[in-house]
Design a protein around this motif. Structure first.
Motif, PDB file in Angstrom:
ATOM      1  N   SER A   1       0.855  -1.201   0.000  1.00  0.00           N
ATOM      2  CA  SER A   1       0.000   0.000   0.000  1.00  0.00           C
ATOM      3  C   SER A   1       0.889   1.249   0.000  1.00  0.00           C
ATOM      4  CB  SER A   1      -0.889   0.006   1.237  1.00  0.00           C
ATOM      5  OG  SER A   1      -0.090   0.305   2.372  1.00  0.00           O
ATOM      6  N   GLN A   2       0.289   2.342  -0.437  1.00  0.00           N
ATOM      7  CA  GLN A   2       1.046   3.601  -0.506  1.00  0.00           C
ATOM      8  C   GLN A   2       1.621   3.963   0.862  1.00  0.00           C
ATOM      9  OE1 GLN A   2       2.513   5.662  -2.371  1.00  0.00           O
ATOM     10  NE2 GLN A   2       1.811   4.572  -4.190  1.00  0.00           N
ATOM     11  N   ALA A   3       0.783   3.822   1.911  1.00  0.00           N
ATOM     12  CA  ALA A   3       1.233   4.221   3.256  1.00  0.00           C
ATOM     13  C   ALA A   3       2.440   3.364   3.663  1.00  0.00           C
ATOM     14  CB  ALA A   3       0.086   4.036   4.237  1.00  0.00           C
ATOM     15  N   LYS A   4       2.320   2.053   3.401  1.00  0.00           N
ATOM     16  CA  LYS A   4       3.412   1.115   3.750  1.00  0.00           C
ATOM     17  C   LYS A   4       4.673   1.449   2.964  1.00  0.00           C
ATOM     18  CE  LYS A   4       3.086  -2.443   6.577  1.00  0.00           C
ATOM     19  NZ  LYS A   4       1.749  -2.889   6.882  1.00  0.00           N
ATOM     20  N   LEU A   5       4.430   1.788   1.701  1.00  0.00           N
ATOM     21  CA  LEU A   5       5.555   2.081   0.811  1.00  0.00           C
ATOM     22  C   LEU A   5       6.334   3.297   1.312  1.00  0.00           C
ATOM     23  CD1 LEU A   5       6.633   0.966  -1.876  1.00  0.00           C
ATOM     24  CD2 LEU A   5       5.257   2.668  -3.034  1.00  0.00           C
ATOM     25  N   LEU A   6       5.579   4.331   1.691  1.00  0.00           N
ATOM     26  CA  LEU A   6       6.228   5.551   2.188  1.00  0.00           C
ATOM     27  C   LEU A   6       6.980   5.265   3.482  1.00  0.00           C
ATOM     28  CD1 LEU A   6       3.582   8.257   1.345  1.00  0.00           C
ATOM     29  CD2 LEU A   6       6.016   8.406   0.828  1.00  0.00           C
ATOM     30  N   GLU A   7       6.351   4.412   4.308  1.00  0.00           N
ATOM     31  CA  GLU A   7       6.960   4.094   5.594  1.00  0.00           C
ATOM     32  C   GLU A   7       8.205   3.211   5.373  1.00  0.00           C
ATOM     33  OE1 GLU A   7       4.065   2.203   8.286  1.00  0.00           O
ATOM     34  OE2 GLU A   7       5.742   0.851   8.766  1.00  0.00           O
ATOM     35  N   LYS A   8       8.052   2.241   4.440  1.00  0.00           N
ATOM     36  CA  LYS A   8       9.104   1.253   4.230  1.00  0.00           C
ATOM     37  C   LYS A   8      10.278   1.823   3.433  1.00  0.00           C
ATOM     38  CE  LYS A   8       9.436  -3.349   2.199  1.00  0.00           C
ATOM     39  NZ  LYS A   8       8.796  -4.301   1.372  1.00  0.00           N
ATOM     40  N   ARG A   9       9.941   2.542   2.360  1.00  0.00           N
ATOM     41  CA  ARG A   9      11.008   3.001   1.460  1.00  0.00           C
ATOM     42  C   ARG A   9      11.312   4.483   1.644  1.00  0.00           C
ATOM     43  NH1 ARG A   9      14.677   5.082  -0.786  1.00  0.00           N
ATOM     44  NH2 ARG A   9      15.901   4.177  -2.448  1.00  0.00           N
ATOM     45  N   GLY A  10      10.254   5.290   1.716  1.00  0.00           N
ATOM     46  CA  GLY A  10      10.442   6.736   1.819  1.00  0.00           C
ATOM     47  C   GLY A  10      11.219   7.260   0.630  1.00  0.00           C
ATOM     48  N   LEU A  11      11.782   8.439   0.796  1.00  0.00           N
ATOM     49  CA  LEU A  11      12.482   9.039  -0.341  1.00  0.00           C
ATOM     50  C   LEU A  11      13.966   9.238  -0.056  1.00  0.00           C
ATOM     51  CD1 LEU A  11       9.794  11.663  -1.414  1.00  0.00           C
ATOM     52  CD2 LEU A  11      10.363   9.524  -2.546  1.00  0.00           C
ATOM     53  N   TYR A  12      14.509   8.442   0.899  1.00  0.00           N
ATOM     54  CA  TYR A  12      15.923   8.670   1.188  1.00  0.00           C
ATOM     55  C   TYR A  12      16.769   8.335  -0.031  1.00  0.00           C
ATOM     56  CZ  TYR A  12      16.805   3.686   1.918  1.00  0.00           C
ATOM     57  OH  TYR A  12      16.930   2.347   1.736  1.00  0.00           O
TER      58      TYR A  12
ATOM     59  N   SER B   1       5.728  11.940  -5.311  1.00  0.00           N
ATOM     60  CA  SER B   1       6.412  11.139  -4.288  1.00  0.00           C
ATOM     61  C   SER B   1       5.981   9.670  -4.304  1.00  0.00           C
ATOM     62  CB  SER B   1       6.254  11.753  -2.898  1.00  0.00           C
ATOM     63  OG  SER B   1       4.914  11.967  -2.638  1.00  0.00           O
ATOM     64  N   GLU B   2       4.675   9.384  -4.570  1.00  0.00           N
ATOM     65  CA  GLU B   2       4.245   7.970  -4.628  1.00  0.00           C
ATOM     66  C   GLU B   2       4.991   7.234  -5.737  1.00  0.00           C
ATOM     67  OE1 GLU B   2       2.464  10.782  -4.665  1.00  0.00           O
ATOM     68  OE2 GLU B   2       0.328  10.293  -4.771  1.00  0.00           O
ATOM     69  N   ALA B   3       5.037   7.861  -6.916  1.00  0.00           N
ATOM     70  CA  ALA B   3       5.699   7.218  -8.058  1.00  0.00           C
ATOM     71  C   ALA B   3       7.177   6.993  -7.747  1.00  0.00           C
ATOM     72  CB  ALA B   3       5.558   8.086  -9.303  1.00  0.00           C
ATOM     73  N   LEU B   4       7.790   7.996  -7.144  1.00  0.00           N
ATOM     74  CA  LEU B   4       9.227   7.889  -6.881  1.00  0.00           C
ATOM     75  C   LEU B   4       9.520   6.778  -5.874  1.00  0.00           C
ATOM     76  CD1 LEU B   4      12.021   8.888  -7.452  1.00  0.00           C
ATOM     77  CD2 LEU B   4      11.666  10.789  -5.883  1.00  0.00           C
ATOM     78  N   CYS B   5       8.666   6.674  -4.841  1.00  0.00           N
ATOM     79  CA  CYS B   5       8.833   5.592  -3.859  1.00  0.00           C
ATOM     80  C   CYS B   5       8.806   4.228  -4.536  1.00  0.00           C
ATOM     81  CB  CYS B   5       7.662   5.616  -2.884  1.00  0.00           C
ATOM     82  SG  CYS B   5       8.013   6.431  -1.372  1.00  0.00           S
ATOM     83  N   GLU B   6       7.846   4.032  -5.441  1.00  0.00           N
ATOM     84  CA  GLU B   6       7.720   2.737  -6.126  1.00  0.00           C
ATOM     85  C   GLU B   6       8.952   2.446  -6.987  1.00  0.00           C
ATOM     86  OE1 GLU B   6       2.899   3.333  -6.387  1.00  0.00           O
ATOM     87  OE2 GLU B   6       4.141   3.719  -8.152  1.00  0.00           O
ATOM     88  N   LEU B   7       9.388   3.468  -7.698  1.00  0.00           N
ATOM     89  CA  LEU B   7      10.545   3.262  -8.585  1.00  0.00           C
ATOM     90  C   LEU B   7      11.814   2.985  -7.771  1.00  0.00           C
ATOM     91  CD1 LEU B   7       9.766   6.178 -11.091  1.00  0.00           C
ATOM     92  CD2 LEU B   7       9.594   3.727 -11.582  1.00  0.00           C
ATOM     93  N   LEU B   8      11.952   3.700  -6.643  1.00  0.00           N
ATOM     94  CA  LEU B   8      13.155   3.487  -5.819  1.00  0.00           C
ATOM     95  C   LEU B   8      13.141   2.108  -5.164  1.00  0.00           C
ATOM     96  CD1 LEU B   8      13.439   7.029  -4.162  1.00  0.00           C
ATOM     97  CD2 LEU B   8      14.957   6.059  -5.887  1.00  0.00           C
ATOM     98  N   LEU B   9      11.947   1.661  -4.746  1.00  0.00           N
ATOM     99  CA  LEU B   9      11.860   0.320  -4.154  1.00  0.00           C
ATOM    100  C   LEU B   9      12.231  -0.729  -5.204  1.00  0.00           C
ATOM    101  CD1 LEU B   9      11.127  -1.664  -1.914  1.00  0.00           C
ATOM    102  CD2 LEU B   9       8.731  -1.504  -2.617  1.00  0.00           C
ATOM    103  N   TYR B  10      11.693  -0.568  -6.404  1.00  0.00           N
ATOM    104  CA  TYR B  10      12.004  -1.497  -7.500  1.00  0.00           C
ATOM    105  C   TYR B  10      13.520  -1.522  -7.723  1.00  0.00           C
ATOM    106  CZ  TYR B  10      11.168  -3.857 -12.037  1.00  0.00           C
ATOM    107  OH  TYR B  10      11.131  -4.743 -13.086  1.00  0.00           O
ATOM    108  N   ARG B  11      14.123  -0.335  -7.764  1.00  0.00           N
ATOM    109  CA  ARG B  11      15.575  -0.261  -7.992  1.00  0.00           C
ATOM    110  C   ARG B  11      16.346  -0.963  -6.866  1.00  0.00           C
ATOM    111  NH1 ARG B  11      18.590   5.436  -7.861  1.00  0.00           N
ATOM    112  NH2 ARG B  11      18.380   5.005  -5.639  1.00  0.00           N
ATOM    113  N   ASP B  12      15.906  -0.766  -5.627  1.00  0.00           N
ATOM    114  CA  ASP B  12      16.588  -1.416  -4.483  1.00  0.00           C
ATOM    115  C   ASP B  12      16.562  -2.936  -4.611  1.00  0.00           C
ATOM    116  OD1 ASP B  12      16.834   1.065  -3.367  1.00  0.00           O
ATOM    117  OD2 ASP B  12      15.263   0.786  -1.845  1.00  0.00           O
ATOM    118  N   LEU B  13      15.466  -3.467  -5.189  1.00  0.00           N
ATOM    119  CA  LEU B  13      15.282  -4.922  -5.231  1.00  0.00           C
ATOM    120  C   LEU B  13      16.045  -5.604  -6.376  1.00  0.00           C
ATOM    121  CD1 LEU B  13      11.421  -5.013  -4.530  1.00  0.00           C
ATOM    122  CD2 LEU B  13      13.222  -5.787  -2.972  1.00  0.00           C
TER     123      LEU B  13
END
Ligand SMILES: C[S@@+](CC[C@H](N)C(=O)[O-])C[C@H]1O[C@@H](n2cnc3c(N)ncnc32)[C@H](O)[C@@H]1O
Length: 288
Positions: free
Chosen positions: A139-150, A162-174
């Motif tokens: 979920s968006q809330a979880k994503l922001l909490e889990k990944r954030g924008l650091y 910010s939502e889009a960026l969180c998703e893209l950064l999480l994908y990149r981390d994985l």
């Protein structure tokens, strides 16, 4: 009545453009072929078949033009010193011809390698769907909490919601968790390109981020800048699986070598054909 000039032009140059590509042989006279294709002769779907549309790329060869030259000259080894997105290499692979490509851009070489590599298709599909599930099933809330924008640069926070960026950064981390990392990088890049805060009609050359609704010339209505990247990650993941599967049914085991370098300063392997479209200097920025 037709003038003698137009009659002789017609005789020399058939009215219907040539599209029977597989009929080309060394005996075919290229000067007899009308290659003046219109959309209805050679539709976009054909020009962007299988891996040719894995990622947008400005200034790409029409693959069928490459196919004609390869069938006509039948080289054992073809060199493309400005190989870009790899059109020459893809077509050579499909015809069982060895190829060597060189491009100065790391990204273009990555794209050309991803297009021409051989894959364990079931593993590739599992990996693409696994990382997609891990990124979009949160979920968006979880994503922001889990990944954030650091670790997000000023450039990224300016160009993405910010939502889009969180998703893209999480994908990149994985990505490092998987074997086919290069394919995942291409899906990420294609999704990031579509998820930018830009208008639908200005995807190639956006000038400034667009954060408010705008009158869209492409769709003739008011459109909203995109807030999420999930829709693109999902669409391009499935599209990538489909395209790589399609190409794997026609690719051969012919060797493909891609080198990232300035082609003015490298030794090329021996070859019997050079097939290239040189850079449009000053007109296209290939390294956007
Ligand atoms: C017109 S594009 C080639 C497109 C390619 N035929 C295709 O279908 O994708 C020209 C390419 O030349 C590359 N390039 C420009 N200068 C170069 C150099 N000095 N050495 C190698 N590649 C270079 C650019 O990065 C660009 O990808």
């Amino acid at each position: 009545m037709a003038s003698p000039t137009s009659a002789s032009v017609k005789e020399q140059f058939p009215l219907i453009p040539f599209t029977d590509f597989s009929s080309v042989t060394p005996e075919t006279k290229l000067s007899d072929l009308n290659l003046n294709w219109r959309e209805r002769d050679l539709p976009e779907k054909e020009r962007t078949k299988h891996v040719h549309r894995l990622h947008p790329y400005l200034g790409k060869f029409i693959p069928q033009l490459v196919e004609i030259f390869l069938r006509k000259y039948q080289p054992k080894m073809v060199v493309d010193p400005f190989s870009g997105s790899g059109t020459t290499l893809v077509e050579a692979s499909a015809l069982g011809i060895g190829s060597f490509g060189c491009d100065i851009s790391e990204f273009n070489c990555l794209l050309a390698r991803v297009k021409t590599d051989e894959y364990d298709l079931d593993l590739l599909e599992r990996e693409i769907l696994d990382i997609l599930g891990k990124t979009t099933g949160v979920s968006q809330a979880k994503l922001l909490e889990k990944r954030g924008l650091y670790n997000a640069s000023d450039y990224l926070t300016r160009w993405f919601a910010s939502e889009a960026l969180c998703e893209l950064l999480l994908y990149r981390d994985l990505i490092p968790e998987y074997r086919y990392q290069d394919v995942l990088k291409i899906i990420l890049s294609r999704s990031a390109r579509s998820a930018r805060l830009t208008t639908h009609f200005d995807l190639d050359f956006p000038k400034a981020p667009k954060t408010e609704p705008y009158q869209c010339y492409k769709h003739s209505r008011i459109c909203q800048p995109t807030r999420d990247a999930k829709q693109f990650l999902t669409r391009y993941s499935h599209d990538t699986i489909k395209r790589i599967r399609e190409f794997s049914a026609v690719r051969t085991g012919a060797e493909v070598d891609v080198v990232c370098a300035d082609s003015r300063h490298i030794e090329f392997p021996e070859c019997d054909l050079v097939l290239t479209s040189p850079p449009y200097v000053g007109l296209i920025d290939y390294h956007e």
